[in-house]
Design an enzyme around this catalytic site. Structure first.
Site, mmCIF file in Angstrom:
data_model
loop_
_atom_site.group_PDB
_atom_site.id
_atom_site.type_symbol
_atom_site.label_atom_id
_atom_site.label_comp_id
_atom_site.label_asym_id
_atom_site.label_seq_id
_atom_site.Cartn_x
_atom_site.Cartn_y
_atom_site.Cartn_z
ATOM 1 N N ASP A 36 24.902 28.653 -6.132
ATOM 2 C CA ASP A 36 24.156 28.746 -7.382
ATOM 3 C C ASP A 36 24.880 28.095 -8.556
ATOM 4 O O ASP A 36 24.373 28.105 -9.677
ATOM 5 C CB ASP A 36 23.859 30.214 -7.718
ATOM 6 C CG ASP A 36 22.604 30.714 -7.015
ATOM 7 O OD1 ASP A 36 22.076 29.955 -6.184
ATOM 8 O OD2 ASP A 36 22.160 31.835 -7.301
ATOM 9 N N ASP A 292 0.342 -7.120 -34.556
ATOM 10 C CA ASP A 292 0.581 -6.467 -33.267
ATOM 11 C C ASP A 292 0.288 -4.977 -33.333
ATOM 12 O O ASP A 292 -0.368 -4.403 -32.465
ATOM 13 C CB ASP A 292 2.033 -6.675 -32.834
ATOM 14 C CG ASP A 292 2.197 -7.968 -32.049
ATOM 15 O OD1 ASP A 292 1.171 -8.555 -31.690
ATOM 16 O OD2 ASP A 292 3.345 -8.367 -31.816
ATOM 17 N N GLY A 428 3.873 -4.219 -20.145
ATOM 18 C CA GLY A 428 2.995 -4.418 -19.008
ATOM 19 C C GLY A 428 2.274 -5.749 -19.036
ATOM 20 O O GLY A 428 1.798 -6.232 -18.009
ATOM 21 N N LEU A 429 2.199 -6.369 -20.223
ATOM 22 C CA LEU A 429 1.520 -7.655 -20.319
ATOM 23 C C LEU A 429 2.202 -8.719 -19.478
ATOM 24 O O LEU A 429 1.559 -9.649 -18.987
ATOM 25 C CB LEU A 429 1.475 -8.098 -21.791
ATOM 26 C CG LEU A 429 0.500 -7.334 -22.690
ATOM 27 C CD1 LEU A 429 0.690 -7.770 -24.129
ATOM 28 C CD2 LEU A 429 -0.934 -7.578 -22.252
#
Length: 535
Positions: A36, A292, A428-429
């Site tokens: 533990d 943007d 992601g682009l």
């Protein structure tokens, strides 16, 4: 069975050790079965400090129980001899609770002076990480804080900063920089880096700053009640909240200075809070107005985490970046009412209160937001769903315990958060452009030609015979969800949609097709769905 899954909060031991591991000269003895003490591995992996965690285990063994003996007294003696701590905190486990062992009596038999021992008696079945940490810190403040004269010049205590805290050291640096610009000294930081003597000096400060709702606020309330010390509980996360926080802090300090007949402090020029001392303290106000970022006004965000960061991020995303909040939630039920009050008018529906990560993942899957701000749990869930995600609070992983300066507090923190929001949504682009224009030999994804070149795979049927599995070129492809099929032409059109919204577009198109009674999504149905859904 819950232990088979991820949990948002750790055990009571996790909370206790976060306090004791933060402090100097304080050690924890955990009376529990072998194994533990796994928590030490968490600190050595994530904390990135040169000191080994101050945690020892007093092993509970079946043989000892059968003989009616306990190893706790001898363990306390060994810890006192080897580490010589100023204080040893004895923490119960679920096993000792079931055995109903009297830890106070066992500790008294160790021979260690009672003033060097503290049995933190709690129910480990009912109390989890944050409540245990907050309770122990408050107990230590009650035990050691001594009423005394105030410091001659303005000073504050910074309470609630603990080991494994989210961006702990960077947040402390950010607060210290702002306080230095105001001309306010830091009396004590606790529990992080403090000792027993430091806790005794807490009442010397003019006021307390306890920015975390989870840990430190109860101790600040106790000092206010017993020592008449005012406290500030707001977290300076975001440009507007930081500006309001500085004004309130200055008002409180000047009020106390007036009572003492001392001169007032003046608010310095904004550039005094910048990293270079020459420019604006934060780039968020102008950055939010760029082309943007103005496009973010159409983006939908979901926030889930602890109380402090959930409230702060919802307000930051909507008030300062103009994003749409489609939902928010917390895994801390004991703070849910406070979160609801703080976010009144910010949420389109009810606050989600759950400690089941599956519930949160289902909401994300159903809504497919443009950005998720959550914990390490949500990062894992979003990775499967191709949804952008940034971690804003514990539970965390190694990438949120950085050596560099990445605060969430103050003007510096506002810039860090804005950067992470922007990068989480935009990076992601790059993958989409590769998907759209070709990988240029990068082999980012398996090409369609390679997929077509694969030979038909033999499939074994229920009778053990082997069949050849083929799909004709013009045959509609069945979707995994809902039984809706897609034609090849429609699938080709879908592949031109950016990957990070592709699943959402597929789901919306299939819902549209069902609504008009179509069982197959053709190119014509896809175009109609696009027009209907505003694409």
């Amino acid at each position: 069975m819950r232990l088979a899954f991820w949990l948002y909060e750790g055990t009571a031991l996790h909370g206790i050790s976060r306090i004791t591991n933060s402090m100097k000269g304080v050690h924890t003895v955990y009376h529990a079965p072998q194994g533990d003490d796994y928590i030490t591995a968490t600190y050595t992996m994530l904390e990135r400090t040169p000191d080994f965690p101050g945690l020892s285990i007093s092993v509970v063994r079946g043989r000892d129980l059968a003989q009616g003996v306990s190893r706790l007294p001898s363990t306390l003696q060994q810890v006192d001899h080897h580490y010589s701590p100023d204080l040893t905190v004895i923490a119960p486990s679920c096993s000792t609770a079931l055995l109903q062992e009297d830890l106070n009596q066992l500790a008294a038999h160790s021979g260690v002076p009672s003033e060097k021992l503290l049995v933190y008696a709690l129910n480990p079945f009912r109390v989890s990480e944050n409540e245990a940490a907050d309770g122990l810190f408050t107990e230590l403040v009650k035990r050691y804080a001594v009423a005394q004269e105030k410091t001659p010049t303005p000073s504050v205590n910074l309470l609630g900063f603990t080991s494994l805290g989210f961006h702990l050291r960077a947040n402390l640096t950010s607060l210290r920089r702002m306080l230095e610009a105001l001309g306010i000294a830091v009396n004590v930081v606790a529990p992080w880096g403090s000792g027993i003597d430091d806790l005794a000096k807490l009442p010397a400060a003019w006021l307390n700053i306890a920015p975390y709702r989870e840990i430190g606020a109860t101790a600040a309330a106790y000092l206010d009640e017993t020592c008449g010390m005012p406290a500030m509980y707001e977290a300076p996360i975001g440009v507007e909240p930081t500006t309001a926080w500085l004004r309130k802090l200055l008002d409180e300090i000047n009020r106390i200075a007036g009572q003492k007949g001392l001169s007032r402090l003046a608010m310095p020029a904004p550039r005094a809070f910048s990293l270079d001392g020459l420019s604006a303290p934060s780039g968020v106000p102008w950055f939010a107005r760029t082309a943007d970022m103005e496009s973010f006004s159409n983006k939908r965000a979901f926030v889930f985490g602890d109380a402090t960061h959930t409230v702060a991020l919802v307000k930051f995303l909507r008030d300062e970046l103009g994003m749409q909040i489609i939902g928010a939630g917390t895994y801390l039920e004991r703070h849910a009412d406070w979160v609801r009050k703080e976010l009144d008018g910010y949420l389109p529906g009810e606050l989600m209160v759950t400690d089941r990560f599956q519930d949160v993942a289902k909401f994300i899957d159903d809504q497919m937001p443009d950005l998720v701000c959550g914990t390490q749990m949500e990062r894992h869930s979003c990775r499967k769903l191709d949804v952008p995600c940034m971690v804003i609070c514990p539970p965390t992983h190694i990438e949120n315990h950085l050596l560099g300066y990445y605060p969430f507090f103050g003007f510096d923190g506002a810039d860090v958060i804005a950067d992470r929001v922007y990068l989480s949504c935009k990076l992601g682009l790059e993958k989409h452009l590769i998907d759209f224009f070709g990988d240029a030999g990068l082999e980012y994804e398996e090409s369609d030609d390679a997929a077509k070149a694969e030979p038909d795979q033999p499939v074994s049927n229920a009778h053990g015979h082997t069949e050849s599995k083929t799909v004709s070129q013009g045959e509609p492809i069945a979707s995994d969800e809902g039984g809706i099929s897609w034609s090849d032409e429609a699938e080709t059109m879908l592949k031109k949609v950016p990957f990070f919204v592709r699943k959402k577009v597929r789901k919306n198109t299939e819902d549209f097709a069902l609504g008009i009674g179509e069982s197959c999504v053709t190119a014509e149905v896809f175009r109609k769905a696009k027009e209907s859904l505003g694409g």
